[in-house]
Design an enzyme around this catalytic site. Structure first.
Site, PDB file in Angstrom:
ATOM      1  N   CYS A 257       0.822  -1.228   0.000  1.00 37.58           N
ATOM      2  CA  CYS A 257       0.000   0.000   0.000  1.00 37.58           C
ATOM      3  C   CYS A 257       0.852   1.272   0.000  1.00 37.58           C
ATOM      4  O   CYS A 257       0.306   2.371  -0.106  1.00 37.58           O
ATOM      5  CB  CYS A 257      -0.963  -0.010   1.173  1.00 37.58           C
TER       6      CYS A 257
ATOM      7  N   HIS B 181      -2.991   7.232   1.775  1.00 41.34           N
ATOM      8  CA  HIS B 181      -3.521   5.910   1.414  1.00 41.34           C
ATOM      9  C   HIS B 181      -4.855   5.735   2.140  1.00 41.34           C
ATOM     10  O   HIS B 181      -4.990   6.044   3.326  1.00 41.34           O
ATOM     11  CB  HIS B 181      -2.510   4.841   1.840  1.00 41.34           C
TER      12      HIS B 181
ATOM     13  N   ASN C  66     -10.469   0.107   0.502  1.00 41.51           N
ATOM     14  CA  ASN C  66      -9.007   0.203   0.457  1.00 41.51           C
ATOM     15  C   ASN C  66      -8.537  -0.541  -0.792  1.00 41.51           C
ATOM     16  O   ASN C  66      -8.645  -1.757  -0.863  1.00 41.51           O
ATOM     17  CB  ASN C  66      -8.450  -0.426   1.737  1.00 41.51           C
TER      18      ASN C  66
HETATM   19  N1  COA Z   1     -17.443  -7.096  12.356  1.00 42.16           N
HETATM   20  C1  COA Z   1     -17.920  -6.946  13.610  1.00 42.16           C
HETATM   21  N2  COA Z   1     -17.138  -7.012  14.686  1.00 42.16           N
HETATM   22  C2  COA Z   1     -15.834  -7.256  14.492  1.00 42.16           C
HETATM   23  C3  COA Z   1     -15.265  -7.428  13.211  1.00 42.16           C
HETATM   24  C4  COA Z   1     -16.139  -7.352  12.124  1.00 42.16           C
HETATM   25  N3  COA Z   1     -15.692  -7.484  10.847  1.00 42.16           N
HETATM   26  N4  COA Z   1     -13.946  -7.636  13.324  1.00 42.16           N
HETATM   27  C5  COA Z   1     -13.667  -7.587  14.655  1.00 42.16           C
HETATM   28  N5  COA Z   1     -14.808  -7.358  15.348  1.00 42.16           N
HETATM   29  C6  COA Z   1     -14.964  -7.195  16.790  1.00 42.16           C
HETATM   30  C7  COA Z   1     -13.834  -7.814  17.548  1.00 42.16           C
HETATM   31  O1  COA Z   1     -14.128  -9.145  17.875  1.00 42.16           O
HETATM   32  C8  COA Z   1     -13.730  -6.920  18.762  1.00 42.16           C
HETATM   33  O2  COA Z   1     -14.731  -7.277  19.697  1.00 42.16           O
HETATM   34  P1  COA Z   1     -14.462  -7.164  21.289  1.00 42.16           P
HETATM   35  O3  COA Z   1     -14.242  -5.698  21.544  1.00 42.16           O
HETATM   36  O4  COA Z   1     -15.717  -7.700  21.862  1.00 42.16           O
HETATM   37  O5  COA Z   1     -13.255  -7.988  21.538  1.00 42.16           O
HETATM   38  C9  COA Z   1     -14.083  -5.526  18.237  1.00 42.16           C
HETATM   39  O6  COA Z   1     -14.887  -5.780  17.063  1.00 42.16           O
HETATM   40  C10 COA Z   1     -12.885  -4.684  17.882  1.00 42.16           C
HETATM   41  O7  COA Z   1     -12.035  -5.429  17.020  1.00 42.16           O
HETATM   42  P2  COA Z   1     -10.679  -4.841  16.464  1.00 42.16           P
HETATM   43  O8  COA Z   1     -10.026  -5.860  15.602  1.00 42.16           O
HETATM   44  O9  COA Z   1      -9.904  -4.284  17.626  1.00 42.16           O
HETATM   45  O10 COA Z   1     -11.241  -3.626  15.557  1.00 42.16           O
HETATM   46  P3  COA Z   1     -10.522  -2.309  15.130  1.00 42.16           P
HETATM   47  O11 COA Z   1     -11.129  -1.161  15.794  1.00 42.16           O
HETATM   48  O12 COA Z   1      -9.030  -2.448  15.214  1.00 42.16           O
HETATM   49  O13 COA Z   1     -10.932  -2.217  13.594  1.00 42.16           O
HETATM   50  C11 COA Z   1      -9.809  -2.535  11.492  1.00 42.16           C
HETATM   51  C12 COA Z   1     -10.528  -3.219  12.687  1.00 42.16           C
HETATM   52  C13 COA Z   1      -9.326  -3.609  10.548  1.00 42.16           C
HETATM   53  C14 COA Z   1     -10.823  -1.633  10.806  1.00 42.16           C
HETATM   54  C15 COA Z   1      -8.615  -1.697  12.015  1.00 42.16           C
HETATM   55  O14 COA Z   1      -7.827  -2.481  12.858  1.00 42.16           O
HETATM   56  C16 COA Z   1      -7.737  -1.143  10.920  1.00 42.16           C
HETATM   57  O15 COA Z   1      -8.142  -0.317  10.156  1.00 42.16           O
HETATM   58  N6  COA Z   1      -6.451  -1.559  10.910  1.00 42.16           N
HETATM   59  C17 COA Z   1      -5.444  -0.935  10.058  1.00 42.16           C
HETATM   60  C18 COA Z   1      -5.673  -1.165   8.591  1.00 42.16           C
HETATM   61  C19 COA Z   1      -4.527  -0.579   7.841  1.00 42.16           C
HETATM   62  O16 COA Z   1      -4.148   0.542   8.060  1.00 42.16           O
HETATM   63  N7  COA Z   1      -3.898  -1.353   6.966  1.00 42.16           N
HETATM   64  C20 COA Z   1      -2.682  -0.912   6.373  1.00 42.16           C
HETATM   65  C21 COA Z   1      -2.772  -0.629   4.973  1.00 42.16           C
HETATM   66  S1  COA Z   1      -3.501  -1.890   4.020  1.00 42.16           S
END
Ligand code: COA
Length: 323
Positions: free
Chosen positions: A129, A253, A284
């Site tokens: 990315c 990005h 993305n």
């Molecule tokens: N739908 C619903 N709930 C979900 C889920 C989904 N798809 N995925 C995870 N959860 C739940 C988890 O189980 C967790 O529940 P809990 O609080 O009861 O334990 C909660 O939602 C939070 O999960 P988490 O993985 O911590 O979410 P997050 O806030 O980190 O969001 C992303 C997830 C992927 C959106 C985020 O981590 C992100 O954007 N990461 C970076 C991406 C990026 O920059 N990539 C680099 C370039 S490609």
């Protein structure tokens, strides 16, 4: 030693150019738009959760006839037309991608052939990315050194091919598409100094599994991104010799709307700065996201700050003058 010195005198240097600039930008979006509901159904999620956690409302998914080379060629062809550059006058085609699959080892020669850029060097550039700003820095160096005249640079991804639609951590995030720019010689530097780096110790956070499917440790990548993106952005502004107040646009990005908003806030961007939020309807799209977001900016000219980041872990940022 004497032989080497003597040989050095025989080598000529190509005449370069004082600077380079982006002449045009264009995008290809696949025909099919996919909303959150159908994605959420497979991963026990919801439209509300997806919007709140990353700001995505919909993304594009490529149909069977929209393969990576086809999408890249469509975007590049539009960019060439926008720049008024004949494909025969292109000296290099760079394709930034992390999702090229298929029999050909590299996508760029196929894109060059489809464009009719028969005299061009062609290579893929893999920095996930961060691929677009990495490739843009490469194009800038090629033009300034005289190694290339006009460069076509495409970010293209068919993330559908490398995503597991049942993976709760990635299925809702990624989309397909391509974005392209044409870079050419200029009397002034309209592509600012790149600020880039990598941290291989974090490579496991975004990796392919044994089946070639992308797996991501979301929260860890999120924490890294919210630290590195504002830092790289600030250093790129400093390297270009301008301040955040001078910007017309901020085009990071498109990984997560929360990362985009947090960085815009930490840079103290004024309301006159267009902040790209293409992620809302495009998801993305990896290396394609920055040029696609640039193409989607409404009538903006002037300096834009670009920041790419992702698997590697890798990042790159630079200030450019929008065409
Ligand atoms: N739908 C619903 N709930 C979900 C889920 C989904 N798809 N995925 C995870 N959860 C739940 C988890 O189980 C967790 O529940 P809990 O609080 O009861 O334990 C909660 O939602 C939070 O999960 P988490 O993985 O911590 O979410 P997050 O806030 O980190 O969001 C992303 C997830 C992927 C959106 C985020 O981590 C992100 O954007 N990461 C970076 C991406 C990026 O920059 N990539 C680099 C370039 S490609």
């Amino acid at each position: 030693m004497l032989g080497l010195l003597a040989m050095a005198h025989l080598l000529q240097r190509r005449a370069g150019h004082p600077g380079s600039r982006i002449l045009s930008v264009a995008s290809y979006r696949p025909r099919t738009e996919v909303g959150n509901e159908s994605v959420a159904a497979l991963i026990d999620s919801s439209d509300e959760w997806i919007r709140r956690r990353c700001g995505i409302e919909s993304r594009r998914r490529a149909a069977p006839d929209e393969d990576l080379v086809m999408m890249a060629t469509a975007a590049a062809s539009k960019a060439l037309a926008g720049a008024g550059v004949d494909p025969a006058d292109v000296s290099a085609v760079l394709v930034a991608t992390m999702s090229h699959r298929g029999r050909a080892t590299t996508a760029a020669p196929l894109v060059a052939e489809a464009l009719g850029a028969t005299g061009a060097a062609a290579m893929d550039l893999g920095a996930a990315c961060a691929g677009f700003p990495y490739a843009l820095a490469t194009a800038d160096a090629l033009v300034r050194s005289g190694a290339a005249g006009h460069v076509v640079l495409v970010g293209a991804e068919r993330m559908t091919d490398i995503i597991d639609e049942r993976d709760r951590g990635t299925a809702f995030l990624f989309g397909d598409g391509a974005g392209a720019v044409v870079v050419g010689p200029a009397q002034t530097c309209e592509i600012g100094p790149v600020v880039w780096g990598a941290d291989g110790s974090g490579s496991e956070l975004l990796r392919y599994d044994e089946a070639g499917i992308l797996r991501m440790a979301g929260p860890e990548v999120f924490r890294w991104a919210t630290a590195i993106v504002p830092d790289a952005a600030g250093r790129a502004l400093q390297a270009a010799g301008i301040s955040a107040a001078d910007l017309a646009a901020f085009v990071p990005h498109q990984a997560n709307l929360r990362i985009i908003s947090a960085t815009a806030k930490s840079l103290g961007l004024g309301s006159h700065v267009q902040v790209a939020t293409d992620i809302t309807t495009n998801g993305n799209t990896g290396a394609a996201s920055i040029p696609q977001a640039m193409a989607a900016l409404p009538d903006t000219t002037g300096p834009a700050l670009l920041v790419g980041f992702g698997a590697g872990l890798s990042y790159a940022a630079q200030v450019v003058t929008l065409p």
